[in-house]
Design an enzyme around this catalytic site. Structure first.
Site, PDB file in Angstrom:
ATOM      1  N   ARG A  51       0.886  -1.097  -0.054  1.00 29.05           N
ATOM      2  CA  ARG A  51      -0.141  -0.027  -0.138  1.00 29.05           C
ATOM      3  C   ARG A  51       0.841   1.139   0.060  1.00 29.05           C
ATOM      4  O   ARG A  51       0.729   2.363  -0.796  1.00 29.05           O
ATOM      5  CB  ARG A  51      -0.750   0.172   1.135  1.00 29.05           C
ATOM      6  CG  ARG A  51      -2.302  -0.264   1.233  1.00 29.05           C
ATOM      7  CD  ARG A  51      -2.835  -0.942   2.365  1.00 29.05           C
ATOM      8  NE  ARG A  51      -2.014  -2.066   2.689  1.00 29.05           N
ATOM      9  CZ  ARG A  51      -1.931  -3.307   2.241  1.00 29.05           C
ATOM     10  NH1 ARG A  51      -3.159  -3.501   1.715  1.00 29.05           N
ATOM     11  NH2 ARG A  51      -1.039  -4.197   2.625  1.00 29.05           N
ATOM     12  N   THR A  52       1.756   1.321   0.952  1.00 28.91           N
ATOM     13  CA  THR A  52       2.640   2.515   0.967  1.00 28.91           C
ATOM     14  C   THR A  52       3.260   2.840  -0.225  1.00 28.91           C
ATOM     15  O   THR A  52       3.218   3.882  -0.686  1.00 28.91           O
ATOM     16  CB  THR A  52       3.301   2.447   2.241  1.00 28.91           C
ATOM     17  OG1 THR A  52       2.705   2.041   3.334  1.00 28.91           O
ATOM     18  CG2 THR A  52       4.151   3.810   2.553  1.00 28.91           C
ATOM     19  N   LYS A  80      25.609  -3.867  -0.701  1.00 24.91           N
ATOM     20  CA  LYS A  80      27.320  -3.839  -0.804  1.00 24.91           C
ATOM     21  C   LYS A  80      28.041  -3.085   0.715  1.00 24.91           C
ATOM     22  O   LYS A  80      29.092  -2.974   0.745  1.00 24.91           O
ATOM     23  CB  LYS A  80      27.689  -3.012  -1.626  1.00 24.91           C
ATOM     24  CG  LYS A  80      27.067  -3.540  -3.235  1.00 24.91           C
ATOM     25  CD  LYS A  80      27.927  -2.518  -4.292  1.00 24.91           C
ATOM     26  CE  LYS A  80      27.133  -3.137  -5.469  1.00 24.91           C
ATOM     27  NZ  LYS A  80      27.645  -2.129  -6.459  1.00 24.91           N
ATOM     28  N   ARG A 101      11.395   3.953   3.293  1.00 27.26           N
ATOM     29  CA  ARG A 101      10.943   2.828   4.355  1.00 27.26           C
ATOM     30  C   ARG A 101      12.219   2.296   4.791  1.00 27.26           C
ATOM     31  O   ARG A 101      13.022   1.831   4.098  1.00 27.26           O
ATOM     32  CB  ARG A 101       9.907   1.943   3.960  1.00 27.26           C
ATOM     33  CG  ARG A 101       9.735   0.999   4.846  1.00 27.26           C
ATOM     34  CD  ARG A 101       8.323  -0.108   4.431  1.00 27.26           C
ATOM     35  NE  ARG A 101       7.369   0.624   4.869  1.00 27.26           N
ATOM     36  CZ  ARG A 101       5.967   0.418   5.069  1.00 27.26           C
ATOM     37  NH1 ARG A 101       5.837  -1.015   4.699  1.00 27.26           N
ATOM     38  NH2 ARG A 101       5.074   1.049   5.227  1.00 27.26           N
ATOM     39  N   HIS A 129       5.339   6.104  11.655  1.00 27.14           N
ATOM     40  CA  HIS A 129       4.649   6.039  10.331  1.00 27.14           C
ATOM     41  C   HIS A 129       3.712   7.222  10.085  1.00 27.14           C
ATOM     42  O   HIS A 129       2.561   6.773   9.782  1.00 27.14           O
ATOM     43  CB  HIS A 129       4.073   4.759  10.195  1.00 27.14           C
ATOM     44  CG  HIS A 129       3.869   4.263   8.917  1.00 27.14           C
ATOM     45  ND1 HIS A 129       3.850   5.001   7.525  1.00 27.14           N
ATOM     46  CD2 HIS A 129       3.263   2.915   8.063  1.00 27.14           C
ATOM     47  CE1 HIS A 129       3.572   4.294   6.592  1.00 27.14           C
ATOM     48  NE2 HIS A 129       3.089   3.071   6.888  1.00 27.14           N
TER      49      HIS A 129
HETATM   50  C1  NCD Z   1       1.683  -0.725   8.345  1.00 25.34           C
HETATM   51  C2  NCD Z   1       3.246  -0.744   8.351  1.00 25.34           C
HETATM   52  O1  NCD Z   1       3.914  -0.818   7.341  1.00 25.34           O
HETATM   53  O2  NCD Z   1       3.619  -0.314   9.539  1.00 25.34           O
HETATM   54  N1  NCD Z   1       1.333  -1.112   6.994  1.00 25.34           N
HETATM   55  C3  NCD Z   1       0.969   0.019   6.131  1.00 25.34           C
HETATM   56  O3  NCD Z   1       1.826   1.085   5.837  1.00 25.34           O
HETATM   57  N2  NCD Z   1      -0.361   0.181   5.609  1.00 25.34           N
HETATM   58  C4  NCD Z   1       0.895  -1.904   9.437  1.00 25.34           C
HETATM   59  C5  NCD Z   1       1.535  -3.104   9.351  1.00 25.34           C
HETATM   60  O4  NCD Z   1       2.560  -3.483   8.442  1.00 25.34           O
HETATM   61  O5  NCD Z   1       0.914  -4.049   9.783  1.00 25.34           O
END
Ligand code: NCD
Length: 305
Positions: A51-52, A80, A101, A129
């Site tokens: 999703r993200t 590396k 991320r 997040h």
């Molecule tokens: C969440 C995350 O990555 O923290 N997912 C997301 O970004 N929608 C929640 C999860 O992974 O459980």
């Protein structure tokens, strides 16, 4: 130059402005279709995501911009031994903005300190997040019509769930919210969030283990997945993973206008049999993620319609 590392990097007025902008994009997407023409978003994802990552990509494409990047540490020079801040500095030569991320808490902050372009934290370990929080706030606003005066229950992995940590931090700045934290003792909210956020502001909260006792009082239920990848010991994960399963039986205990949120992905914690109930908001929530990220990219790149 602005970064978004922690949700508190944005003022309440700025968050409200982003929500308004996202609502306008939803109403009239064509108006925004070219505003980022010629701009590039780099996606640096050192950890899995659906999703993200895809909502960031779709957001930039729907603004008329382009996207480059990688979606796993193995395919980047991290394998590396390159440092996050070197990678970021280099990518800043190719892109106008970066969404990152990383499994390590603080990595996007370290990157931002050396970056020439805005950095967006798209999830750092079990820490924060902020863009999921913006998504959650837009969802609460569209479902409830307000961002204050409700009782919210957070259920599941409150220890490692970074979306929970950021959302509590954001909500603590809105008025008249009661918090209920539902988790097994091993997955309770970290003490630093209780002392630095909730106690510091004198906010009302309860911590319990059983969901049934509080369900009838909740206006919002924020379900979370037990974060398998953050456990040191697989046996603990297996013992805890199915502690809560929200199903039709539980729904009978809830208010008619309960809003059930989940950042997704879900594993077993919400039964698919309730997906078509109007109280299940999580797929609408996922959809909102693209629009609020469009608003955020515009803000950090300082572009407007
Ligand atoms: C969440 C995350 O990555 O923290 N997912 C997301 O970004 N929608 C929640 C999860 O992974 O459980």
């Amino acid at each position: 130059m602005r970064h978004l590392i922690d949700i508190k990097d944005l003022s309440v007025q700025e968050i409200d402005g982003l929500i308004q902008c996202a609502e306008d994009i939803i109403k009239d997407p064509l108006k925004y279709a070219q505003v980022c023409r010629g701009k590039k978003l780099a996606i640096l994802f050192f950890e899995p995501s659906t999703r993200t990552r895809l909502s960031f990509e779709a957001a930039m494409l729907d603004l008329g911009g382009s996207v480059l990047g990688f979606s796993s540490a193995e395919t980047s020079s991290a394998s590396k031994g390159e440092s996050v801040s070197d990678t970021t500095r280099v990518v800043g030569c190719y892109a106008d903005i970066i969404a990152m991320r990383h499994p390590k808490e603080g990595a996007p902050l370290a990157a931002a300190m050396k970056s020439y372009v805005p950095i967006i934290n798209a999830g750092d370990g079990g820490h924060n997040h902020p863009t999921q929080t913006l998504t959650d706030l837009l969802t609460i606003k569209t479902e409830k019509g307000r961002l204050d005066s409700f009782t919210i229950g957070f259920c599941g992995d409150l220890k490692f769930g970074r979306t929970v940590h950021s959302l509590i931090s954001a909500l603590s700045r809105y008025k008249n919210i009661k918090y209920v934290f539902i988790s097994p003792p091993e997955l309770k909210l970290p003490d630093y969030i209780k002392t630095d956020v909730l106690d510091a502001l004198g906010l009302e909260y309860t911590e319990i283990e059983r969901m049934d006792e509080v369900l009838p009082e909740l206006d919002i239920l924020y379900m979370t997945r037990v974060q398998k990848e953050r456990f040191f010991n697989e046996a603990d994960y297996i013992r805890l993973k199915d502690t809560y399963i929200f199903n039709e039986e539980k729904l009978k205990l809830a208010k008619d206008d309960l809003s059930i949120l989940h950042p997704l992905p879900r594993v077993n914690e919400i039964s698919p049999s309730i997906d078509d109930d109007k109280r299940a908001c999580y797929f609408r929530q996922a959809r909102n993620g693209k629009f609020i990220r469009m608003a955020l990219i515009m803000k950090l790149l300082e572009v407007s319609v």
